[in-house]
Design a protein around this motif. Sequence first.
Motif, mmCIF file in Angstrom:
data_model
loop_
_atom_site.group_PDB
_atom_site.id
_atom_site.type_symbol
_atom_site.label_atom_id
_atom_site.label_comp_id
_atom_site.label_asym_id
_atom_site.label_seq_id
_atom_site.Cartn_x
_atom_site.Cartn_y
_atom_site.Cartn_z
ATOM 1 N N VAL A 149 0.606 -1.235 -0.478
ATOM 2 C CA VAL A 149 -0.116 0.023 -0.298
ATOM 3 C C VAL A 149 0.983 1.116 -0.036
ATOM 4 O O VAL A 149 1.623 1.614 1.389
ATOM 5 N N ARG A 150 0.747 2.035 -0.801
ATOM 6 C CA ARG A 150 1.516 3.411 -0.959
ATOM 7 C C ARG A 150 0.150 4.394 -1.053
ATOM 8 O O ARG A 150 -0.272 4.405 -1.218
ATOM 9 N N TRP A 151 0.851 5.389 -0.358
ATOM 10 C CA TRP A 151 0.134 6.967 -0.386
ATOM 11 C C TRP A 151 1.443 7.891 -0.654
ATOM 12 O O TRP A 151 2.263 7.591 -0.139
ATOM 13 N N PHE A 152 0.631 9.473 -0.519
ATOM 14 C CA PHE A 152 1.269 10.455 -0.432
ATOM 15 C C PHE A 152 0.978 11.477 1.062
ATOM 16 O O PHE A 152 -0.548 11.736 0.715
ATOM 17 N N GLY A 153 0.870 11.203 2.025
ATOM 18 C CA GLY A 153 0.841 12.048 3.547
ATOM 19 C C GLY A 153 1.186 12.453 4.487
ATOM 20 O O GLY A 153 2.639 12.294 4.517
ATOM 21 N N TYR A 154 0.491 11.488 4.707
ATOM 22 C CA TYR A 154 1.549 11.294 6.821
ATOM 23 C C TYR A 154 0.713 9.645 6.947
ATOM 24 O O TYR A 154 0.063 9.538 6.798
ATOM 25 N N LYS A 155 1.707 9.814 8.487
ATOM 26 C CA LYS A 155 0.870 8.474 9.804
ATOM 27 C C LYS A 155 0.330 9.090 11.070
ATOM 28 O O LYS A 155 1.371 9.166 11.385
ATOM 29 N N LEU A 156 -0.787 8.757 11.470
ATOM 30 C CA LEU A 156 -0.108 8.683 12.902
ATOM 31 C C LEU A 156 -0.347 7.330 13.374
ATOM 32 O O LEU A 156 -0.493 6.109 13.097
ATOM 33 N N HIS A 157 0.299 7.635 14.904
ATOM 34 C CA HIS A 157 1.151 6.225 15.059
ATOM 35 C C HIS A 157 0.402 6.199 16.464
ATOM 36 O O HIS A 157 0.538 7.407 17.504
ATOM 37 N N LEU A 158 -0.141 5.349 16.725
ATOM 38 C CA LEU A 158 -1.426 5.204 18.303
ATOM 39 C C LEU A 158 -0.672 3.688 19.007
ATOM 40 O O LEU A 158 0.117 3.217 18.416
ATOM 41 N N VAL A 159 -1.042 4.427 20.183
ATOM 42 C CA VAL A 159 -0.796 3.990 21.307
ATOM 43 C C VAL A 159 -2.077 3.318 22.266
ATOM 44 O O VAL A 159 -2.973 4.727 22.332
ATOM 45 N N VAL A 160 -3.240 2.437 22.235
ATOM 46 C CA VAL A 160 -4.319 2.681 22.537
ATOM 47 C C VAL A 160 -4.328 1.600 23.473
ATOM 48 O O VAL A 160 -4.213 0.393 23.383
ATOM 49 N N ASP A 161 -5.876 1.789 24.688
ATOM 50 C CA ASP A 161 -6.430 0.887 25.698
ATOM 51 C C ASP A 161 -6.433 -0.405 24.318
ATOM 52 O O ASP A 161 -7.422 -0.516 23.862
ATOM 53 N N ALA A 162 -5.863 -1.621 24.854
ATOM 54 C CA ALA A 162 -7.314 -2.590 24.119
ATOM 55 C C ALA A 162 -7.781 -3.315 24.380
ATOM 56 O O ALA A 162 -9.501 -3.920 23.396
ATOM 57 N N GLN A 163 -8.368 -2.877 25.372
ATOM 58 C CA GLN A 163 -9.445 -3.803 25.723
ATOM 59 C C GLN A 163 -10.856 -3.050 26.220
ATOM 60 O O GLN A 163 -11.520 -2.760 25.917
ATOM 61 N N HIS A 164 -10.496 -1.213 25.977
ATOM 62 C CA HIS A 164 -11.913 -0.208 26.519
ATOM 63 C C HIS A 164 -11.503 0.410 24.921
ATOM 64 O O HIS A 164 -12.298 0.956 24.038
ATOM 65 N N GLU A 165 -10.540 0.137 23.855
ATOM 66 C CA GLU A 165 -10.697 0.633 22.200
ATOM 67 C C GLU A 165 -10.416 2.056 22.633
ATOM 68 O O GLU A 165 -11.006 2.817 22.191
ATOM 69 N N LEU A 166 -9.416 2.494 23.176
ATOM 70 C CA LEU A 166 -9.390 4.450 23.391
ATOM 71 C C LEU A 166 -8.299 3.848 23.368
ATOM 72 O O LEU A 166 -7.386 3.792 24.338
ATOM 73 N N PRO A 167 -7.694 5.343 22.399
ATOM 74 C CA PRO A 167 -5.764 5.809 22.232
ATOM 75 C C PRO A 167 -5.432 6.640 23.600
ATOM 76 O O PRO A 167 -6.241 6.567 24.685
ATOM 77 N N VAL A 168 -4.010 6.282 23.642
ATOM 78 C CA VAL A 168 -3.290 6.721 25.729
ATOM 79 C C VAL A 168 -2.112 7.220 24.638
ATOM 80 O O VAL A 168 -1.544 8.523 25.755
ATOM 81 N N ALA A 169 -1.582 7.389 23.847
ATOM 82 C CA ALA A 169 -0.501 7.924 23.334
ATOM 83 C C ALA A 169 -0.880 8.170 21.432
ATOM 84 O O ALA A 169 -1.298 7.847 21.010
ATOM 85 N N TYR A 170 -0.151 9.015 21.422
ATOM 86 C CA TYR A 170 -0.197 9.640 19.381
ATOM 87 C C TYR A 170 1.081 10.434 19.179
ATOM 88 O O TYR A 170 1.558 11.234 19.668
ATOM 89 N N THR A 171 1.739 10.056 18.143
ATOM 90 C CA THR A 171 2.361 11.070 17.279
ATOM 91 C C THR A 171 1.671 11.642 16.308
ATOM 92 O O THR A 171 1.060 10.104 15.667
ATOM 93 N N VAL A 172 1.919 12.423 15.168
ATOM 94 C CA VAL A 172 1.484 12.752 13.836
ATOM 95 C C VAL A 172 3.026 12.934 13.300
ATOM 96 O O VAL A 172 3.728 13.773 13.342
ATOM 97 N N THR A 173 3.686 12.267 12.020
ATOM 98 C CA THR A 173 4.383 12.082 10.997
ATOM 99 C C THR A 173 4.202 11.809 10.346
ATOM 100 O O THR A 173 3.286 11.936 9.141
ATOM 101 N N LYS A 174 5.452 11.987 9.122
ATOM 102 C CA LYS A 174 4.808 12.561 7.495
ATOM 103 C C LYS A 174 5.534 11.170 7.246
ATOM 104 O O LYS A 174 5.556 9.846 7.990
ATOM 105 N N GLY A 175 4.505 10.699 6.241
ATOM 106 C CA GLY A 175 4.308 9.051 5.671
ATOM 107 C C GLY A 175 5.451 8.064 5.615
ATOM 108 O O GLY A 175 5.063 6.855 5.962
ATOM 109 N N SER A 176 6.728 8.618 5.302
ATOM 110 C CA SER A 176 7.488 8.493 5.197
ATOM 111 C C SER A 176 8.699 7.675 6.554
ATOM 112 O O SER A 176 9.336 6.898 6.348
#
Length: 433
Positions: free
Chosen positions: A184-211
């Motif tokens: 899969v290729r795209w031009f854009g960004y990446k949202l990097h996530l850590v989530v609570d797997a039991q409740h399916e809610l985010p606990v940390a995130y960063t946003v970077t370039k797609g590369s």
Amino acid sequence: MAIIPQLELFSWEEIEPLGDLERLRLVLEHLPDEALMAHLEKSRGHGRDDYPVRAMWNSMLAGIVFQHPSIESLRRELSRNGQLRSICGLRAVPSAAAYTRFLRSLMEHGSWIESMFDELVKALSEELPEFGRRLAMDSKAIASWASRPSKEKKEDGRRDLDAAYGVKTYRGTREDGSTWEKVVRWFGYKLHLVVDAQHELPVAYTVTKGSRSDVKEGHVLLDEMEKRHPEMLKKAEVLTADRGYDDSKLLSRCWDEYGIKPVIDTRRMWKDGEQTRLLPGHTNVVYDEGGAVYCYCPETGARQQMSNGGFEKDRGTLKKVCPAKAYGITCQGREQCPVAGGVRVALAVDRRIFTPIARESYKWAKEYRYRTAVERVNSRLDVSFGFERHTIRGLAKMRLRCGLALCVMLAMALGRVREKQQERMRSLVRSVS
């Protein structure tokens, strides 16, 4: 909540029966935004106040809650929906230029959005005792509104000069044993996530370039959690991720520094044709890249997979039990076998392959299934928060938009929990009856 002083006579009970505005109510009541509002109002000073800060902020949140893909879509909704204008605190529909200026101001205060996110994570951790025990990590591709890099590098507010090409490769094995690969290729960004797997809610995130590399950003996410939520790292027991995060340093760090058991799939990195390796210190015990350990009968040369005997935390070793003893099978060379009593495999033999939870165990497979929690969070961002058809350009604006969406998601969940509606905690969109 960004309280609108001029609407003191307005009662939430008047709109509660409407139902469709419940999600917005939850966000407005439970989002810890008062500090940001006070700061923005102070920054505005004695300038024109045609569109109050709190009213603009509330309308921005309404745009996210009601899945408007653009500011113009939100403005059209405000124009025809007097109740929504009243809830937000608006007397008239703000101009597009007013929203542009407000967004620019919010981008300059990105750290305040991150602080709100942290407050919500802390509040949910206090409300939900199990919140943060099981974590899952993944990245999400977000294509830019622009389709390719611009040849013109001058910033004009319309070009996307920050986006970069990203690539994700997915591999697997079919039932017939053949392998498949999807790129899969795209031009854009990446949202990097850590989530609570039991409740399916985010606990940390960063946003970077797609590369940006998933593994490198995985370390950044742990750094951010250590700085912002050290108590959650102490609480966490398991971290799951796909093979994009297969890295000996990341795996070692999870266990050595935080006591978190990593459940991360392995990439196939051994040389072609290399199926097994000899376990150091033994002549008839080998292991494969999937973490399975095998012994050879000294009499017949037959190979059998050894059984799991658990993890010895104090020793940092995995116990492997003789298959004849574990399964009751016949082994002609058992009497002279040097590993008839079992073996201990130190994690240090290969930190990428050997982890506190044995990779070939049922427990590892059970824990790895929690990884799909982060995929469901990503899906909600696409479907419920409009990232499939956004019009966002630029890294700063993308970070702001992702941060706001995740704050709204957490505020809704917190509101549900506090109002004893925990079973609807992940309900982001009203169902159509």
